[in-house]
Design an enzyme around this catalytic site. Structure first.
Site, PDB file in Angstrom:
ATOM      1  N   GLU A 330       0.875  16.997 -28.946  1.00 58.65           N
ATOM      2  CA  GLU A 330       1.125  15.566 -28.665  1.00 58.65           C
ATOM      3  C   GLU A 330       0.055  14.953 -27.759  1.00 58.65           C
ATOM      4  O   GLU A 330       0.349  14.188 -26.849  1.00 58.65           O
ATOM      5  CB  GLU A 330       2.538  15.386 -28.098  1.00 58.65           C
ATOM      6  CG  GLU A 330       3.608  15.846 -29.090  1.00 58.65           C
ATOM      7  CD  GLU A 330       5.026  15.811 -28.543  1.00 58.65           C
ATOM      8  OE1 GLU A 330       5.203  15.516 -27.344  1.00 58.65           O
ATOM      9  OE2 GLU A 330       5.963  16.085 -29.326  1.00 58.65           O
ATOM     10  N   GLU A 432       8.006  19.475 -38.083  1.00 60.48           N
ATOM     11  CA  GLU A 432       9.261  19.463 -37.311  1.00 60.48           C
ATOM     12  C   GLU A 432      10.255  18.486 -37.943  1.00 60.48           C
ATOM     13  O   GLU A 432      10.837  17.641 -37.262  1.00 60.48           O
ATOM     14  CB  GLU A 432       8.999  19.076 -35.854  1.00 60.48           C
ATOM     15  CG  GLU A 432       7.986  19.945 -35.132  1.00 60.48           C
ATOM     16  CD  GLU A 432       7.765  19.545 -33.684  1.00 60.48           C
ATOM     17  OE1 GLU A 432       8.586  18.766 -33.139  1.00 60.48           O
ATOM     18  OE2 GLU A 432       6.772  20.004 -33.079  1.00 60.48           O
TER      19      GLU A 432
END
Length: 555
Positions: A330, A432
């Site tokens: 991220e 995910e």
């Protein structure tokens, strides 16, 4: 860079493979073409413009929130849009008045505003390609498709070579199935003869797919250890796994210098015992909230030393064990390490990880890339620009990770974003996948099926991972089963698609030419052939290719 994938010449093949749908199809073919470089002149419009052919944009006042800015931006007036249709649009954009600007496309109907249905990071003096899309959830007789700067700065926006193509739900499914049939399956012909080479007509053939080529898996947690029902349930379905939290720094070294890989080791033993591939998640997480407390207190050389120790400890222990590593998780949203170690910190992470495990595929992993385009930190062009920045510094970058935490999916936008990412020609994984619990369990199932079909049918997606690790109190956002492994709606969807995306058992006999042909999903197969009192067994691999795979068996 241009990425183009159009299969107009393959429709006979498609029709042959998809007789369960209809006998013929005369609707539009989806155009996967995308561009990421800024060009001196725009390319021709996709679909020859589609609905926008011969349409001239109008100039409308730019509005941010509910406030008119006093300057004007281009827009298209759209009439009689259809609820439930999939609308794919693209346009070329040139700006003046700023070196670069994030241009956002939005749609305003009588009933609601779709704030972001596509973006492009446009540059001054050349043409940039915006690709996006939308699905209406309420009728619209009159709508505005607007293109404006994502902030309130007054810049000149010019558009050209615009296109808007509509697909009905059936046409969208046709295109998905076409790509599955041409990208995930392959034709096979088995030839049976005796030892002298004489063709044997009437030989009985039984074919079973024993493993799948496409990685489809889920996150697991330490809760799977010693839980035989959970283990059996998982192994029956998935060929790939990722550890939810057990490899993260805060889990393996909660106190400085005291590393503990016990849980990760035991989980790795489980996946290894069942021949399941595993992704490594993650080496570093840029969000300070998930950085060990003792690391947050370090600065300068002490932090650099801790970072080096983390990479060396993790990567040397698990060298060649994990197919992927999410190196700096991220990084578009957070920059804990670069703030403290300088702008080259991320580059150092990737270089060191590659040196430590050269065969692992190193990923960027990010949220809000395919889920939405409203997050200015993680637009598709921001993702691409970040990869190119790191690659220009010499970084060895291998893979594109799209977390895919959806609420309500916008499938045309999702596809358009993947089209642009595909121009990088790197492996793309949905890493995910889940659907927000806010929509309820029934809609989780509906939306999950949409996302999985879109991912599996996109030719540039190499694997799909669900974020559905099971805990006593549930899952992160979406569970596939209850605590007794009884399917929830999302679990029903997964089981249905797993069955749909496998070849299953096939039986037949050889024809007059001593051969038997079939179309099978890519993977490994076991074949039994019998003729009179003679029999033979063999296995074969079906890798990707546009050619028919031929096998010869002598009895």
């Amino acid at each position: 860079m241009k990425h183009s994938l159009v299969f107009g010449g393959f429709w006979a093949f498609f029709i042959l493979l998809s007789g369960s749908l209809v006998a013929s199809y005369d609707g539009p073919l989806y155009d996967f073409t995308a561009y990421t470089e800024c060009k001196a002149q725009p390319e021709e419009p996709l679909y020859q413009g589609g609905i926008l052919k011969d349409e001239t944009p109008i100039m409308r006042p730019a509005i941010f929130g509910k406030t008119a800015t006093g300057f004007y931006t281009p827009a298209f007036l759209l009439k009689n849009l259809t609820v439930g249709n999939f609308y794919c649009f693209s346009t070329w954009i040139k700006i003046q008045g700023a070196n670069s600007a994030l241009i956002r496309a939005s749609l305003k109907t009588e009933n609601r505003t779709y704030n972001c249905i596509g973006t492009v990071l446009a540059k001054n003096g050349c043409w940039s390609f915006l690709k996006g899309g939308f699905v209406l959830d309420s009728p619209s007789n009159l709508a505005l498709l607007l293109f404006q700067n994502s902030d309130d700065k007054d810049i000149d926006i010019t558009i050209d070579s615009s296109s808007l193509q509509s697909f009905t739900d059936q046409e969208w499914r046709f295109n998905q199935q076409f790509m599955i049939n041409t990208q995930r399956k392959r034709a096979v012909t088995i030839h049976v003869s005796d030892q002298q080479g004489n063709r044997l007509q009437g030989a009985a053939i039984t074919i079973n797919q024993v493993s799948k080529d496409f990685p489809f898996g889920s996150a697991i947690a330490h809760t799977i250890l010693g839980n035989l029902p959970y283990q059996n349930w998982f192994v029956e379905r998935f060929n790939a796994a990722v550890f939810e939290n057990e490899l993260k720094w805060y889990a393996t070294e909660p106190d400085q210098g005291k590393t503990n890989y016990t849980l990760a080791d035991q989980m790795l033993e489980f996946v290894r015992a069942h021949q399941i591939i595993a992704r490594g998640h993650n080496i570093f997480w840029e969000d300070p909230k998930y950085t060990p407390a003792w690391v947050r207190n370090l600065t300068g050389p002490d932090l650099q030393s801790a970072v080096n120790s983390r990479i060396q400890s993790l990567m040397s222990k698990y060298k060649e064990e994990f197919i992927h590593w999410d190196v700096s998780n991220e990084m578009l949203h957070f920059d804990f390490y670069e703030q403290r170690l300088g702008p080259d910190a991320t580059l150092h992470f990737y270089e060191t990880a590659h040196q430590s495990d050269p065969l692992a595929t190193l990923f960027m992993n990010e949220f809000n890339v395919v889920e939405t385009c409203s997050d200015v930190k993680s637009t598709v062009d921001t993702y691409i620009e970040r990869i190119r920045e790191l690659e220009s510094g010499g970084m060895y970058m291998d893979g594109i990770g799209l977390e895919s935490h959806f609420t309500v999916p916008n499938l045309p936008l999702m596809r358009a974003v993947i089209d642009k990412l595909a121009t990088l020609r790197l492996p793309i994984w949905l890493t995910e996948v889940d659907i927000s619990s806010s929509v309820g369990k029934e809609l989780q199932g509906v939306y999950l099926e949409q996302v999985l079909r879109e991912g599996f049918s996109h030719p540039s997606v190499n694997g799909i991972m669900l974020w559905t690790a099971l805990h006593p109190k549930g899952c992160y956002e979406m569970c596939l089963t209850d605590g007794n492994f009884k399917n929830l709606p999302a679990g029903d969807v997964v089981d249905k698609l797993l069955k749909e995306w496998e070849s299953g058992e096939m039986k037949g006999v050889t024809g007059e030419h001593g051969s038997y042909s079939f179309y099978g999903f890519l993977g490994e197969y076991k074949v039994n052939v019998g003729y009179g009192d003679r029999a033979a067994n063999f296995t074969f691999s079906l890798p990707p290719s546009g050619e028919t795979k031929h096998f010869s068996i002598h009895l």
